[in-house]
Design a protein around this motif. Structure first.
Motif, mmCIF file in Angstrom:
data_model
loop_
_atom_site.group_PDB
_atom_site.id
_atom_site.type_symbol
_atom_site.label_atom_id
_atom_site.label_comp_id
_atom_site.label_asym_id
_atom_site.label_seq_id
_atom_site.Cartn_x
_atom_site.Cartn_y
_atom_site.Cartn_z
ATOM 1 N N VAL A 74 0.808 -1.213 0.000
ATOM 2 C CA VAL A 74 0.000 0.000 0.000
ATOM 3 C C VAL A 74 0.846 1.270 0.000
ATOM 4 N N GLY A 75 2.167 1.136 0.201
ATOM 5 C CA GLY A 75 3.046 2.300 0.215
ATOM 6 C C GLY A 75 3.275 2.878 1.590
ATOM 7 N N ASP A 76 2.948 2.131 2.636
ATOM 8 C CA ASP A 76 3.075 2.632 4.002
ATOM 9 C C ASP A 76 4.391 2.202 4.654
ATOM 10 N N HIS A 77 5.297 1.650 3.887
ATOM 11 C CA HIS A 77 6.584 1.212 4.442
ATOM 12 C C HIS A 77 7.567 2.364 4.563
ATOM 13 N N VAL A 78 7.200 3.554 4.069
ATOM 14 C CA VAL A 78 8.044 4.740 4.189
ATOM 15 C C VAL A 78 7.260 5.817 4.932
ATOM 16 N N VAL A 445 1.735 -2.793 -17.099
ATOM 17 C CA VAL A 445 1.039 -2.673 -15.821
ATOM 18 C C VAL A 445 1.885 -3.296 -14.728
ATOM 19 N N ALA A 446 2.554 -2.460 -13.953
ATOM 20 C CA ALA A 446 3.339 -2.978 -12.832
ATOM 21 C C ALA A 446 2.394 -3.468 -11.749
ATOM 22 N N PRO A 447 2.652 -4.620 -11.150
ATOM 23 C CA PRO A 447 1.770 -5.121 -10.095
ATOM 24 C C PRO A 447 1.705 -4.141 -8.921
ATOM 25 N N GLY A 448 0.600 -4.160 -8.227
ATOM 26 C CA GLY A 448 0.440 -3.278 -7.082
ATOM 27 C C GLY A 448 -0.951 -3.418 -6.504
ATOM 28 N N LEU A 449 -1.342 -2.473 -5.695
ATOM 29 C CA LEU A 449 -2.663 -2.483 -5.077
ATOM 30 C C LEU A 449 -3.663 -1.800 -5.997
ATOM 31 N N GLY A 450 -4.756 -2.493 -6.325
ATOM 32 C CA GLY A 450 -5.832 -1.890 -7.104
ATOM 33 C C GLY A 450 -5.511 -1.621 -8.553
ATOM 34 N N MET A 451 -4.453 -2.246 -9.082
ATOM 35 C CA MET A 451 -4.074 -1.994 -10.466
ATOM 36 C C MET A 451 -5.035 -2.691 -11.437
ATOM 37 N N LEU A 452 -5.399 -1.976 -12.512
ATOM 38 C CA LEU A 452 -6.250 -2.526 -13.554
ATOM 39 C C LEU A 452 -5.595 -2.306 -14.908
ATOM 40 N N PRO A 453 -5.917 -3.131 -15.908
ATOM 41 C CA PRO A 453 -5.294 -2.997 -17.234
ATOM 42 C C PRO A 453 -5.606 -1.650 -17.893
ATOM 43 N N GLY A 557 0.340 6.641 -6.474
ATOM 44 C CA GLY A 557 -0.940 6.094 -6.056
ATOM 45 C C GLY A 557 -1.942 7.206 -5.817
ATOM 46 N N TYR A 558 -3.158 6.803 -5.463
ATOM 47 C CA TYR A 558 -4.142 7.821 -5.112
ATOM 48 C C TYR A 558 -5.008 7.337 -3.952
ATOM 49 N N MET A 559 -5.521 8.310 -3.203
ATOM 50 C CA MET A 559 -6.408 8.077 -2.070
ATOM 51 C C MET A 559 -7.726 8.785 -2.330
ATOM 52 N N SER A 560 -8.782 8.293 -1.733
ATOM 53 C CA SER A 560 -10.042 9.046 -1.692
ATOM 54 C C SER A 560 -10.545 9.013 -0.267
ATOM 55 N N ARG A 561 -11.062 10.143 0.179
ATOM 56 C CA ARG A 561 -11.455 10.266 1.589
ATOM 57 C C ARG A 561 -12.530 11.332 1.718
ATOM 58 N N LYS A 566 -9.610 14.363 8.471
ATOM 59 C CA LYS A 566 -8.351 14.871 9.025
ATOM 60 C C LYS A 566 -7.217 13.861 8.774
ATOM 61 N N GLY A 567 -6.344 13.692 9.773
ATOM 62 C CA GLY A 567 -5.266 12.734 9.632
ATOM 63 C C GLY A 567 -4.075 13.288 8.886
ATOM 64 N N LEU A 568 -3.056 12.427 8.687
ATOM 65 C CA LEU A 568 -1.828 12.789 7.984
ATOM 66 C C LEU A 568 -2.077 12.877 6.481
ATOM 67 N N PRO A 569 -1.174 13.541 5.750
ATOM 68 C CA PRO A 569 -1.322 13.570 4.291
ATOM 69 C C PRO A 569 -1.438 12.175 3.682
ATOM 70 N N PHE A 570 -0.704 11.198 4.249
ATOM 71 C CA PHE A 570 -0.792 9.825 3.763
ATOM 72 C C PHE A 570 -1.435 8.961 4.841
ATOM 73 N N GLU A 571 -2.613 8.446 4.545
ATOM 74 C CA GLU A 571 -3.303 7.522 5.445
ATOM 75 C C GLU A 571 -3.549 6.231 4.669
ATOM 76 N N PRO A 572 -2.894 5.138 5.034
ATOM 77 C CA PRO A 572 -2.956 3.918 4.227
ATOM 78 C C PRO A 572 -4.354 3.356 4.051
ATOM 79 N N ARG A 573 -5.260 3.606 5.013
ATOM 80 C CA ARG A 573 -6.611 3.063 4.894
ATOM 81 C C ARG A 573 -7.417 3.731 3.790
ATOM 82 N N THR A 574 -6.941 4.873 3.299
ATOM 83 C CA THR A 574 -7.669 5.566 2.233
ATOM 84 C C THR A 574 -7.025 5.356 0.865
ATOM 85 N N VAL A 575 -5.934 4.604 0.801
ATOM 86 C CA VAL A 575 -5.265 4.359 -0.481
ATOM 87 C C VAL A 575 -6.098 3.386 -1.304
#
Length: 681
Positions: A74-78, A445-453, A557-561, A566-575
């Motif tokens: 999800v990109g939350d390792h950084v 298409v690089a593998p990842g979360l939510g990737m579509l063709p 990536g992109y988030m929707s919320r 509120k919260g931090l600029p990057f919140e993994p639950r919204t990715v």
């Protein structure tokens, strides 16, 4: 964590549970589920039950590995810091920001050299302090992890799925296939239809002394490239290594077993064959005379004429029917050139040849031709995309095809494709998957979360759309710039958000970072309800430094919320989606956001890269090329899952097995990671 275990978790969203040990792991299981929920994941009831029956220390060890894998997915390792600590609040106007920097120092001709610009001015701890606590809502993403079998069983299933794919794989999937083949040396896939996949499997089999799966001379060339760490697609010439004598014997024996009629294939890659001959020394092995003849063809000592050469001569002379007759020997080539043959005046003879060839052509080629021809009904700009995602457009100057002939060919293709589909029994289809494009190629298409063709359309929920880029340089200063080109519904009246324009009425930029020795993140925040544009194209420009595939790490990536979360600029639950950037261009166009007539927003996946300039790329410099390219993709009619669903419904008996197709992996059946298994052989 083993690489194989991480592959299974991130590609299949299943947790391999190997041990049969029994214990009381309930407390540790609850802790793991809570930790997973914080990054938008959860354990299925079956997984919770299985883990609760294991020893607690084993659950903890497994949980650490699982959590690390999904956080990376999800990109939350950084740690995602931003330039303006209160983003998206209190971002200044662009001119005011530059003026404040200049007041603090001696004026300079290069604004980017101003002290304090492009470097973090606060720590991640400062960022956390400046933001309120994230408020979870029911609309946040929750991805469910399923219980898996043993690691060996899960690896075997993933290996057979990738090896048997009917579509070419992305570079990351090819690397995964290589690891899985080495992990499952005793497994023999029943079919390996894609030649590049076959080369990777053969590389492992050659090293293990197992029989090779080769039936063309090019298979052997691809294998030699794979063994030398080269390009199995044969686009980039390989630097062949020295082969051991046992390896040379195996490769030469495989070539010697080919019929002389196959030798003409050498002409396609003559120079690479010459270089390979220098490494294999065929003259030292008199027991393989036909292999020696093959290298004589490469050197021009022995003359052969390829079918392609004879076809070109016939077409040049206006003998279209003769060209079609020659191409019938290679049915796939005939259908790939069907448009050309019909425009050359082939008429009924070409149509009959195509009908005879269709049963011997792969399902992927039939589907690709179907998609190509349906777009000939409404000509638009032609879009070309290479295997690395590099794209360009040009006006369509081809002669239109007769509508009656087109209808005849499309009906023939539909009938042939339908004949290869199985009875799905009871068919259950998630409506959200209908507009997902069929994965006719996985290369871009690089593998990842939510990737579509490429060409897929997916719904975008939430009040706020926020996309992000993170990168970390390897050996030189690297500056990526996240930007957005925004257009009206006619792809006109462009505006932009970037490091040269921080704010608009509905969009906000997080600030420009120009150095990333420890990694840097940039964000763009959009309040969709206030948007006065209907087309939003996020892009990542390389302003200076390393290519996407040279950086130590680069992902988008992109988030929707909701606006109240509120919260931090990057919140993994919204990715909602995240994937690596690794194309060969210097401008990345991952997807485009489109507002429909109903006011709702949708994402259409692009996976494209523009060549760009060696340095100083910015959104203002590629407005025209970007808008033209994206418009051509938006207007193109892609062949979707809905097309196959329509054919499957005609064959569904409603009895026996249940076939599920959807976006949610927890529901089982065909999901985005296994859609390639829907493509008929």
């Amino acid at each position: 964590m083993s690489s194989i275990e991480e592959l299974v978790i991130t590609r299949r969203l299943r947790v391999p549970v190997d041990s049969r040990a029994v214990g009381d792991g309930e407390a540790a299981t609850r802790q793991l589920d809570a930790a997973l929920l914080s990054v938008g994941f959860a354990c299925s009831p079956a997984l919770l039950l299985r883990l609760a029956g294991l020893p607690g220390e084993q659950v903890i060890d497994l949980g650490v590995r699982v959590l690390a894998a999904v956080r990376r997915l999800v990109g939350d390792h950084v740690r995602h810091n931003v330039y303006f600590v209160d983003f998206p609040a209190d971002v200044p106007e662009t001119v005011d920001f530059w003026a404040s920097l200049m007041r603090e120092t001696v004026p300079t001709f290069n604004l980017l050299d101003l002290p304090g610009y492009g470097r973090y001015q606060h720590t991640f701890a400062d960022l956390v302090t400046a933001h309120g606590e994230f408020v979870a809502t029911a609309g946040d993403r929750v991805t469910v992890l399923q219980v898996g079998g043993t690691l060996q069983d899960e690896a075997r299933e993933l290996y057979l799925s990738l090896a048997g794919s009917e579509v070419p794989l992305a570079a990351e999937d090819l690397a995964a296939l290589r690891m899985l083949a080495a992990f499952c040396p005793g497994e023999t896939p029943s079919r390996i239809p894609v030649r590049e996949n076959r080369a990777v499997v053969n590389e492992v089999r050659l090293a293990a002394g197992l029989p090779l799966a080769v039936d063309t001379v090019t298979d052997v060339l691809r294998l030699a490239c794979a063994c030398s760490g080269g390009d199995v697609t044969l686009v980039t010439p390989a630097r062949f290594r020295s082969f051991r004598r046992p390896e040379r014997r195996v490769l030469l024996a495989a070539l010697d077993a080919m019929k002389p009629s196959k030798h003409a294939d050498v002409l396609r890659h003559r120079e690479q064959w010459k270089r390979l001959g220098e490494r294999l020394h065929p003259h030292e092995y008199p027991q393989f005379p036909r292999a020696a003849e093959l290298f004589e063809v490469a050197r021009g000592v022995r003359q052969v004429r390829s079918i392609e050469g004879r076809v070109e001569l016939a077409l040049t002379a206006g003998r279209t029917e003769e060209a079609a007759g020659l191409l019938e020997r290679t049915p796939g080539a005939l259908l790939r050139r069907l448009d050309h043959l019909l425009r050359a005046g082939g008429g009924s003879a070409v149509l009959k040849a195509a009908e005879r060839a269709a049963p011997d052509v792969s399902g992927r080629v039939l589907l690709s031709l179907r998609e190509h021809l349906q777009n000939r009904l409404a000509p638009a700009d032609r879009t070309f995309t290479n295997r690395y995602g590099r794209a360009w457009t040009t006006a369509d100057t081809r002669q239109p095809l007769d509508e009656g002939i087109l209808a005849h060919v499309l009906a023939m293709l539909d009938a042939e494709i339908a004949s290869r589909l199985p009875d799905p029994g009871e068919l259950v289809v998630d409506p959200d998957v209908i507009d997902v494009a069929l994965p006719l190629s996985g290369k871009a298409v690089a593998p990842g979360l939510g990737m579509l063709p490429r060409g897929s359309v997916s719904r975008v929920d939430g009040e706020v759309l926020r996309f992000f880029v993170h990168w970390r340089e390897t050996s030189q200063r690297t500056d990526y710039d996240l930007s957005a080109l925004m257009l009206d519904a006619s792809f006109e009246r462009p505006t932009q958000i970037s490091w040269t324009n921080y704010r608009s009425s509905f969009a906000t930029y997080s600030g420009d970072l120009t150095e990333a020795p420890e990694g840097a993140s940039e964000f763009i925040d959009l309040k969709l309800g206030k948007a006065d544009k209907s087309v939003i194209i996020p892009q990542v420009n390389i302003y200076a430094g390393e290519e996407f595939n040279e950086a130590a790490e680069a992902f988008f990536g992109y988030m929707s919320r909701d606006s109240t979360q509120k919260g931090l600029p990057f919140e993994p639950r919204t990715v909602r989606a995240k994937s690596d950037l690794r194309g060969s261009g210097r401008i990345a166009l991952p997807l485009v956001f489109l507002r429909g007539d109903d006011g709702g927003w949708r994402a259409k996946w692009l996976h494209l890269y523009l060549r760009g300039y060696p340095s100083f790329n910015q959104v203002e410099g590629n407005r025209v090329s970007t808008s033209q390219l994206v418009r051509s993709i938006v207007e193109r009619r892609y062949l979707t899952v809905g097309y196959l669903v329509g054919l499957l419904r005609e064959k569904a008996s409603g009895q026996g097995q249940v076939t599920r197709i959807g976006l949610d992996p927890s529901a089982g059946g065909y999901t985005p990671s296994t859609l390639h298994e829907l493509i008929p052989a």
